[in-house]
Motif scaffolding. Structure first.
Motif, PDB file in Angstrom:
ATOM      1  N   GLN A 291       0.846  -1.188   0.000  1.00  0.00           N
ATOM      2  CA  GLN A 291       0.000   0.000   0.000  1.00  0.00           C
ATOM      3  C   GLN A 291       0.885   1.242   0.000  1.00  0.00           C
ATOM      4  O   GLN A 291       1.876   1.292   0.729  1.00  0.00           O
ATOM      5  CB  GLN A 291      -0.893  -0.006   1.257  1.00  0.00           C
ATOM      6  CG  GLN A 291      -1.823   1.194   1.376  1.00  0.00           C
ATOM      7  CD  GLN A 291      -2.655   1.166   2.666  1.00  0.00           C
ATOM      8  OE1 GLN A 291      -2.305   0.463   3.618  1.00  0.00           O
ATOM      9  NE2 GLN A 291      -3.735   1.932   2.693  1.00  0.00           N
TER      10      GLN A 291
ATOM     11  N   ASP B 208      -2.443   6.081   2.785  1.00  0.00           N
ATOM     12  CA  ASP B 208      -3.265   5.678   3.937  1.00  0.00           C
ATOM     13  C   ASP B 208      -4.752   5.908   3.658  1.00  0.00           C
ATOM     14  O   ASP B 208      -5.502   6.361   4.518  1.00  0.00           O
ATOM     15  CB  ASP B 208      -2.803   6.501   5.163  1.00  0.00           C
ATOM     16  CG  ASP B 208      -3.460   6.035   6.452  1.00  0.00           C
ATOM     17  OD1 ASP B 208      -3.592   4.813   6.652  1.00  0.00           O
ATOM     18  OD2 ASP B 208      -3.852   6.915   7.254  1.00  0.00           O
ATOM     19  N   ARG B 209      -5.182   5.639   2.423  1.00  0.00           N
ATOM     20  CA  ARG B 209      -6.611   5.812   2.103  1.00  0.00           C
ATOM     21  C   ARG B 209      -7.439   4.936   3.023  1.00  0.00           C
ATOM     22  O   ARG B 209      -7.135   3.755   3.206  1.00  0.00           O
ATOM     23  CB  ARG B 209      -6.888   5.403   0.660  1.00  0.00           C
ATOM     24  CG  ARG B 209      -6.427   6.391  -0.392  1.00  0.00           C
ATOM     25  CD  ARG B 209      -6.710   5.839  -1.787  1.00  0.00           C
ATOM     26  NE  ARG B 209      -8.126   5.617  -2.009  1.00  0.00           N
ATOM     27  CZ  ARG B 209      -8.869   6.320  -2.862  1.00  0.00           C
ATOM     28  NH1 ARG B 209      -8.316   7.282  -3.587  1.00  0.00           N
ATOM     29  NH2 ARG B 209     -10.154   6.061  -3.011  1.00  0.00           N
ATOM     30  N   SER B 210      -8.526   5.500   3.521  1.00  0.00           N
ATOM     31  CA  SER B 210      -9.295   4.719   4.509  1.00  0.00           C
ATOM     32  C   SER B 210     -10.031   3.562   3.841  1.00  0.00           C
ATOM     33  O   SER B 210     -10.157   2.481   4.431  1.00  0.00           O
ATOM     34  CB  SER B 210     -10.251   5.620   5.290  1.00  0.00           C
ATOM     35  OG  SER B 210     -11.121   6.254   4.388  1.00  0.00           O
ATOM     36  N   ASP B 211     -10.500   3.746   2.584  1.00  0.00           N
ATOM     37  CA  ASP B 211     -11.154   2.604   1.928  1.00  0.00           C
ATOM     38  C   ASP B 211     -10.141   1.477   1.705  1.00  0.00           C
ATOM     39  O   ASP B 211     -10.443   0.306   1.939  1.00  0.00           O
ATOM     40  CB  ASP B 211     -11.849   3.029   0.617  1.00  0.00           C
ATOM     41  CG  ASP B 211     -10.914   3.695  -0.379  1.00  0.00           C
ATOM     42  OD1 ASP B 211      -9.776   4.063   0.004  1.00  0.00           O
ATOM     43  OD2 ASP B 211     -11.313   3.853  -1.544  1.00  0.00           O
ATOM     44  N   SER B 212      -8.920   1.848   1.287  1.00  0.00           N
ATOM     45  CA  SER B 212      -7.885   0.825   1.105  1.00  0.00           C
ATOM     46  C   SER B 212      -7.591   0.108   2.419  1.00  0.00           C
ATOM     47  O   SER B 212      -7.425  -1.121   2.453  1.00  0.00           O
ATOM     48  CB  SER B 212      -6.586   1.451   0.566  1.00  0.00           C
ATOM     49  OG  SER B 212      -6.763   1.909  -0.754  1.00  0.00           O
ATOM     50  N   ASN B 213      -7.541   0.868   3.493  1.00  0.00           N
ATOM     51  CA  ASN B 213      -7.276   0.250   4.803  1.00  0.00           C
ATOM     52  C   ASN B 213      -8.319  -0.819   5.125  1.00  0.00           C
ATOM     53  O   ASN B 213      -7.977  -1.904   5.613  1.00  0.00           O
ATOM     54  CB  ASN B 213      -7.274   1.321   5.899  1.00  0.00           C
ATOM     55  CG  ASN B 213      -6.072   2.251   5.799  1.00  0.00           C
ATOM     56  OD1 ASN B 213      -5.059   1.898   5.202  1.00  0.00           O
ATOM     57  ND2 ASN B 213      -6.192   3.453   6.351  1.00  0.00           N
TER      58      ASN B 213
ATOM     59  N   ILE C 219      -7.785  -3.881   2.817  1.00  0.00           N
ATOM     60  CA  ILE C 219      -6.575  -4.627   3.174  1.00  0.00           C
ATOM     61  C   ILE C 219      -6.784  -5.413   4.465  1.00  0.00           C
ATOM     62  O   ILE C 219      -6.405  -6.581   4.562  1.00  0.00           O
ATOM     63  CB  ILE C 219      -5.357  -3.667   3.284  1.00  0.00           C
ATOM     64  CG1 ILE C 219      -5.000  -3.139   1.891  1.00  0.00           C
ATOM     65  CG2 ILE C 219      -4.167  -4.365   3.929  1.00  0.00           C
ATOM     66  CD1 ILE C 219      -3.944  -2.044   1.882  1.00  0.00           C
ATOM     67  N   ARG C 220      -7.437  -4.765   5.452  1.00  0.00           N
ATOM     68  CA  ARG C 220      -7.687  -5.458   6.712  1.00  0.00           C
ATOM     69  C   ARG C 220      -8.465  -6.748   6.454  1.00  0.00           C
ATOM     70  O   ARG C 220      -8.172  -7.811   6.995  1.00  0.00           O
ATOM     71  CB  ARG C 220      -8.472  -4.543   7.667  1.00  0.00           C
ATOM     72  CG  ARG C 220      -8.068  -4.720   9.104  1.00  0.00           C
ATOM     73  CD  ARG C 220      -8.345  -3.509   9.998  1.00  0.00           C
ATOM     74  NE  ARG C 220      -9.523  -2.757   9.645  1.00  0.00           N
ATOM     75  CZ  ARG C 220      -9.532  -1.414   9.538  1.00  0.00           C
ATOM     76  NH1 ARG C 220      -8.423  -0.715   9.727  1.00  0.00           N
ATOM     77  NH2 ARG C 220     -10.645  -0.792   9.238  1.00  0.00           N
TER      78      ARG C 220
ATOM     79  N   HIS D 216       1.487  -6.988   5.248  1.00  0.00           N
ATOM     80  CA  HIS D 216       1.038  -5.677   4.780  1.00  0.00           C
ATOM     81  C   HIS D 216       2.239  -4.751   4.767  1.00  0.00           C
ATOM     82  O   HIS D 216       2.854  -4.518   5.805  1.00  0.00           O
ATOM     83  CB  HIS D 216      -0.053  -5.167   5.739  1.00  0.00           C
ATOM     84  CG  HIS D 216      -0.599  -3.827   5.370  1.00  0.00           C
ATOM     85  ND1 HIS D 216      -1.406  -3.113   6.214  1.00  0.00           N
ATOM     86  CD2 HIS D 216      -0.479  -3.076   4.253  1.00  0.00           C
ATOM     87  CE1 HIS D 216      -1.752  -1.974   5.632  1.00  0.00           C
ATOM     88  NE2 HIS D 216      -1.201  -1.929   4.453  1.00  0.00           N
TER      89      HIS D 216
ATOM     90  N   LYS E 198       3.256  -1.134   4.138  1.00  0.00           N
ATOM     91  CA  LYS E 198       2.624   0.187   4.016  1.00  0.00           C
ATOM     92  C   LYS E 198       3.725   1.221   3.839  1.00  0.00           C
ATOM     93  O   LYS E 198       4.555   1.398   4.709  1.00  0.00           O
ATOM     94  CB  LYS E 198       1.808   0.462   5.278  1.00  0.00           C
ATOM     95  CG  LYS E 198       0.846   1.610   5.153  1.00  0.00           C
ATOM     96  CD  LYS E 198      -0.190   1.546   6.269  1.00  0.00           C
ATOM     97  CE  LYS E 198      -1.184   2.681   6.172  1.00  0.00           C
ATOM     98  NZ  LYS E 198      -2.395   2.404   6.958  1.00  0.00           N
TER      99      LYS E 198
ATOM    100  N   GLN F  48      -2.110  -2.424  -3.854  1.00  0.00           N
ATOM    101  CA  GLN F  48      -3.474  -1.949  -3.604  1.00  0.00           C
ATOM    102  C   GLN F  48      -3.684  -0.618  -4.333  1.00  0.00           C
ATOM    103  O   GLN F  48      -2.955   0.340  -4.123  1.00  0.00           O
ATOM    104  CB  GLN F  48      -3.696  -1.770  -2.096  1.00  0.00           C
ATOM    105  CG  GLN F  48      -5.114  -1.387  -1.703  1.00  0.00           C
ATOM    106  CD  GLN F  48      -6.095  -2.553  -1.836  1.00  0.00           C
ATOM    107  OE1 GLN F  48      -5.754  -3.697  -1.559  1.00  0.00           O
ATOM    108  NE2 GLN F  48      -7.311  -2.261  -2.293  1.00  0.00           N
TER     109      GLN F  48
END
Ligand SMILES: NC(=O)C1=CN([C@@H]2O[C@H](COP(=O)(O)OP(=O)(O)OC[C@H]3O[C@@H](n4cnc5c(N)ncnc54)[C@H](OP(=O)(O)O)[C@@H]3O)[C@@H](O)[C@H]2O)C=CC1
Ligand SMILES: NC(=O)C1=CN([C@@H]2O[C@H](COP(=O)(O)OP(=O)(O)OC[C@H]3O[C@@H](n4cnc5c(N)ncnc54)[C@H](OP(=O)(O)O)[C@@H]3O)[C@@H](O)[C@H]2O)C=CC1
Lengths: 310, 310
Positions: free
Chosen positions: A42, A45-50, A53-54, A69, A71, A100
């Motif tokens: 990644q 730190d896009r929140s949708d990507s987070n 990924i989670r 992961h 980052k 991602q």
């Protein structure tokens, strides 16, 4: 009234099969430490990507795939990103890696050429140009199939109970992106469907859809495809993920597909819901691609000749 | 009664334009020695290949492209062939190279991986997997378009006088080979046609054909497509080259296409004959690809970023 194709159930089955397969390999003493490795890169730190990924990390762990992961900060340059990929290409513990998208970056990065840098055998998203070329030419054996298209085909096969269901049938794919529409059209065509690909310039979209025995919709347009666009009995696969703001219960947001499910389900033979249709298949197929590549690279090393090693 | 699309005339125009373009570049003192270089690699001594190669060499010379014929013995191994390609990749005088297929060889050679070894920028047949991937994804700028499909599209554009003729139209391609059908379908689709690809498993070939505003046939089946398969006014592009033995004048062999020209010309709006249709376009487009790549590599060297250099 259409039969519902439950991506939730079918993806669960796929993940259970992956887990069982890994356990079975590990049961052999010489492969007791067999653990497929997946790297998720990644940038930013896009929140949708987070969230995505989670979810991938969690699902990987559940089946026995070790996912890491990686980052990187938004300041990462193309050179630094490529160096990271080179490192993962060389890392024998890594069987697959994905970048991602979209990247959140402050430096200009050509994501296509970054992805092309991934070792073809580790490209478990199936997004390098070389994998796209192999798929376009029907070299299915040597190709890593992109996850969402692979999930779409699998849903058709499972729902109909016929692995060869699309052979000789008319498949219409709406959308031609490199992630969904184009590879889906190629995949169905090489499973011997007569395949039409439609897009925003298509003149008679409704008439094209009405011919489809299998209709795959990947356009990102909420509720675009109506019930009277669908041939009675057709299999309808809806890839769309669209958010209607404040239209859900209690003014919450509502997630809908590209197909108007309410009218379509009256006509179709089989149909995927949104959510719970194609969506969960994508991760399941990512895990399956990772296992497949781990098996090929670790256990069937002698098949190397199929791959062009550079 | 259809208008005849003369591939002889149109390919002659293309070759004249290539010659004029090369002359124009040479007219600038700093490019006085601009000479695109094309290498044709042959393994073995097939007589049909010899004829094709002789024709390519002659046509190249006529337009001012220096073509070299590299003829290797049937005993050539894959390693030796790849070493030859590496040498040509490194040779600055060579702008394009093609491997004449089929190979006549006594050692096992994987021609796909041999072709993949060609530097992407020199792949003037457009047959590497990476070029296939670029084309499948619609990256037309960075793609070398395979010669026969490029010729097919050009014939449609020239015959109709409309560069955007296929946009929004229905195109049906019959055949899905990596040399003709598959890249033709991708090329027309990325020129914004709604494109259907048919093949030997297609159930209702006639009905599919009847929908086509533009019908591209590349199946290698003599006279298969009849007049009553064609939508009135459609553009019909026949790639087929089939020999009917002893059926020509005085019992000679007769060359025919995949389309039954006699019945089709009564219905179509435009139609290519065989011979003299698609055939001569293939060489013209090979020369055009060679000139284009020479121009890019020599005169616009700064565009290197579009290409992934390995
Ligand atoms: N379930 C999952 O895991 C995934 C779901 N998705 C979802 O699938 C959908 C498509 O995604 P993606 O392919 O990435 O989207 P893109 O935006 O990249 O591509 C959309 C495609 O649809 C075509 N299109 C857009 N509007 C219309 C229209 N009105 N009529 C006909 N064609 C149209 C476009 O045509 P043109 O090329 O002419 O512009 C384009 O080819 C989205 O909703 C996305 O969220 C995506 C990936 C994974
Ligand atoms: N003008 C030129 O310069 C060139 C001409 N050609 C000519 O074009 C023709 C096609 O060449 P090429 O693509 O290399 O051939 P291939 O044999 O590689 O491919 C033929 C394709 O046609 C399909 N096909 C075969 N029979 C039928 C049928 N009855 N109905 C529907 N589809 C069918 C096959 O389907 P499936 O995949 O299911 O088997 C296959 O996809 C040949 O006549 C060839 O000589 C080729 C190259 C250059």
């Amino acid at each position: 009234m259409a039969k519902l194709i439950s991506g939730n159930d079918i993806s669960k089955e796929v993940r259970d099969e992956i887990k069982a397969e890994i356990d079975k390999i590990r049961a052999k003493p010489e492969h007791a430490d067999f653990t497929p490795g997946l790297a998720i890169i990644q940038v930013g730190d896009r929140s949708d990507s987070n969230v995505y990924i989670r979810n991938k990390l969690k699902k990987a762990e559940e089946v026995g795939i070790r996912a890491v992961h990686i980052k990187l900060p938004p300041s990462t340059t193309q050179d630094q990103l490529e160096a990271e990929i080179d490192r993962l290409n060389a890392d024998d513990a890594i069987d697959g890696m994905i970048v991602q998208l979209p990247l959140e970056t402050t430096s200009p990065i050509d994501s296509d050429s970054v992805i092309d840098r991934i070792d073809q055998r580790k490209d478990v998203d199936g997004l390098t140009r070389e994998n796209a070329g192999r798929l376009a030419r029907g070299e299915l054996e040597g190709t890593i199939i992109p996850c969402t298209p692979r999930g779409c085909l699998y849903l058709v096969q499972k729902a109909t109970g016929d692995e060869n269901y699309v052979r000789g049938k008319k498949v219409v794919v709406i959308g031609r992106s490199k992630i969904v529409g184009s590879p889906a059209a190629a995949l169905f065509m090489w499973h011997h469907a007569t395949t039409t690909i439609c897009h925003s310039r298509t003149a008679n979209l409704k008439e094209e859809c009405l011919q489809a025995d299998v209709l795959v919709v990947a356009i990102g347009q909420a509720l675009k495809v109506k019930g009277d666009w669908i041939k009675p009995g057709a299999v309808v696969i809806d890839c769309g993920i669209n958010v209607l703001e404040n239209e859900g219960a209690n003014g919450k947001n509502k997630m809908v597909g590209d197909v108007d499910f309410e009218s379509a389900k009256e006509v179709a033979g089989f149909i995927t819901p949104v959510p719970g249709g194609v969506g969960p298949m994508t991760i399941a197929m990512l895990l399956k691609n990772t296992l497949d590549q781990a098996r090929k690279r670790r256990l069937e090393a002698s098949t190397g000749g199929r791959w062009s090693l550079r």
